[in-house]
Design an enzyme around this catalytic site. Structure first.
Site, PDB file in Angstrom:
ATOM      1  N   SER A   1       0.822  -1.199   0.000  1.00 30.90           N
ATOM      2  CA  SER A   1       0.000   0.000   0.000  1.00 30.90           C
ATOM      3  C   SER A   1       0.870   1.270   0.000  1.00 30.90           C
ATOM      4  O   SER A   1       1.709   1.408  -0.870  1.00 30.90           O
ATOM      5  CB  SER A   1      -0.956  -0.062   1.191  1.00 30.90           C
ATOM      6  OG  SER A   1      -2.068   0.705   0.910  1.00 30.90           O
TER       7      SER A   1
ATOM      8  N   HIS B   1      -7.739  -5.371  -0.275  1.00 30.53           N
ATOM      9  CA  HIS B   1      -6.482  -4.684   0.031  1.00 30.53           C
ATOM     10  C   HIS B   1      -5.674  -5.396   1.131  1.00 30.53           C
ATOM     11  O   HIS B   1      -6.238  -5.761   2.155  1.00 30.53           O
ATOM     12  CB  HIS B   1      -6.875  -3.285   0.500  1.00 30.53           C
ATOM     13  CG  HIS B   1      -5.783  -2.297   0.475  1.00 30.53           C
ATOM     14  ND1 HIS B   1      -5.218  -1.845  -0.693  1.00 30.53           N
ATOM     15  CD2 HIS B   1      -5.140  -1.656   1.482  1.00 30.53           C
ATOM     16  CE1 HIS B   1      -4.285  -0.963  -0.396  1.00 30.53           C
ATOM     17  NE2 HIS B   1      -4.206  -0.827   0.912  1.00 30.53           N
TER      18      HIS B   1
HETATM   19  C1  GCU Z   1      -5.405   4.912   1.693  1.00 32.03           C
HETATM   20  C2  GCU Z   1      -4.776   5.681   0.553  1.00 32.03           C
HETATM   21  C3  GCU Z   1      -3.970   4.787  -0.371  1.00 32.03           C
HETATM   22  C4  GCU Z   1      -2.992   3.962   0.422  1.00 32.03           C
HETATM   23  C5  GCU Z   1      -3.724   3.224   1.515  1.00 32.03           C
HETATM   24  C6  GCU Z   1      -2.813   2.434   2.463  1.00 32.03           C
HETATM   25  O1  GCU Z   1      -6.403   4.072   1.182  1.00 32.03           O
HETATM   26  O2  GCU Z   1      -5.810   6.344  -0.141  1.00 32.03           O
HETATM   27  O3  GCU Z   1      -3.256   5.562  -1.319  1.00 32.03           O
HETATM   28  O4  GCU Z   1      -2.285   3.111  -0.412  1.00 32.03           O
HETATM   29  O5  GCU Z   1      -4.421   4.143   2.332  1.00 32.03           O
HETATM   30  O6  GCU Z   1      -1.653   2.762   2.608  1.00 32.03           O
HETATM   31  O7  GCU Z   1      -3.325   1.488   3.081  1.00 32.03           O
END
Ligand code: GCU
Length: 356
Positions: free
Chosen positions: A195, A337
């Protein structure tokens, strides 16, 4: 929306390093900010703890102090490994989610590490698993990110660095330490992040060519996914919620992606000819897996230019069908995710081709 070209007209392998420098500079100026050349008075690593865990595994916790004049900060990194007689490969995991100030992971908390890094899967595959608590030097907070390393090298001007740049810098300082440690093999260090840390892994791998392989998990916007034509998160979302991640200029492209002189396939291309692996999760529409896949496909041109294979696969693959054949790997897995044991299986199979 036309995606900017990787090349300035016909380009040979010999001309690529010059074009690469140009693109790296453009990525810095428009997205991540320029990493300052910091001349520290001191970068001092300390070993805080060494434990023998079960199954012949060892655990170490280190803290590195960074000092310049009166300003200083420090950062923890932890290593799980099996002591060997020969230098071993290591996977450096960027962790920016641990806000505890604990000096080390208590043995009883190892399950938590397992969830976050899957260190058992990594050490069972013959690698040292190195956790880097990069947010120790730069808070993941728009109000307080200026503490830590930015007290030594502040963000200045429209292309001043942000948290992603600072975290990437911190990873390179751990590479400095491992580089001097005969237990680890300098030619076999890989970096991975999930992420926001996946965005960081790519920016770190782009700048630090000592990292022999780069893995980015669900990195999405500002990571592996092309911005042009992207659904889910966009520059406006990222720069309003996380203005501290990138340079101030990035926010000026909100709703004007077409004016940005770069796109994310250029970031991926910075890793060539080193092995690169990008992965997504099908329900993670905020990331937009298809746009990461397209970026890996487009960036693969550079691997081919340099005589390597790039991504082997013409179509967006079905879920749980990793494309492992080329020097650029990709998969999209079932679910949402995050980083799962399945992702590790794919990464470790891919890395084995290079690291043994
Ligand atoms: C949020 C953000 C993302 C990121 C994510 C994370 O969703 O919008 O860009 O990758 O957090 O780091 O879990």
């Amino acid at each position: 929306m036309a995606i900017p070209s990787l090349f300035n007209g016909p380009t040979t392998a010999e001309q690529w390093p010059a074009r690469r420098r140009q693109l790296l500079d453009m990525l810095a100026a428009n997205i991540y900010g320029r990493t300052p050349a910091i001349e520290l008075d001191q970068a001092l690593p300390f070993t805080l703890l060494h434990l023998n865990l079960e199954d012949g595994l060892a655990y170490e916790c280190h803290r590195v102090f960074f000092r310049k004049g009166e300003a200083y900060c420090s950062m923890r990194f932890e290593i799980f490994y099996r002591p060997l007689d020969t230098p071993q490969p290591a996977i450096l995991m960027i962790d920016v989610f641990d806000s505890s100030s604990a000096n080390f992971v208590e043995p009883g908390l190892c399950e938590r590490c397992h969830e976050r890094l899957g260190y058992k899967q990594v050490t069972d595959a013959g690698y040292a698993a190195v956790f880097i608590h990069a947010n120790d030097v730069c808070n993941d907070c728009p109000r307080t990110f200026t503490r830590g390393i930015m007290e030594i090298a502040p963000r200045e001007g429209p292309d001043g660095w942000g948290a992603i740049g600072a975290w990437a810098w911190a990873v390179s300082r751990v590479v400095d330490v491992l580089w001097e440690d005969p237990r680890f093999d300098n030619a076999r260090l890989a970096v991975i992040g999930v992420s926001r840390a996946g965005k960081t892994a790519l920016w770190c791998g782009a700048q630090d060519e000592r990292l022999a392989a780069v893995i980015s998990c669900v990195s999405g916007c500002g990571g592996a996914a092309l911005l042009r034509g992207k659904t889910g998160e966009h520059i406006r979302d990222m720069s309003s919620q996380f203005p501290h991640w990138t340079c101030p200029t990035y926010a000026t492209y909100a709703d004007h992606e077409e004016d940005l002189p770069v796109d994310q396939h250029m970031l991926l291309a910075m890793c060539a000819p080193r092995p690169l692996y990008v992965s997504d999760a099908i329900e993670d529409t905020w990331c937009d897996p298809r746009k990461s896949f397209e970026a890996t496909q487009m960036a693969s041109e550079v691997w081919r230019l340099l005589g390597r294979e790039g991504l082997v696969g013409d179509e967006f693959p079905p879920v749980d069908t990793p494309l492992l054949q080329g020097d650029v790997g990709y998969h999209v897995r079932t679910g949402g995710h995050g980083l799962l044991p399945y992702d590790w299986e794919c990464y470790l199979t891919f890395l084995k081709k290079y690291f043994g």
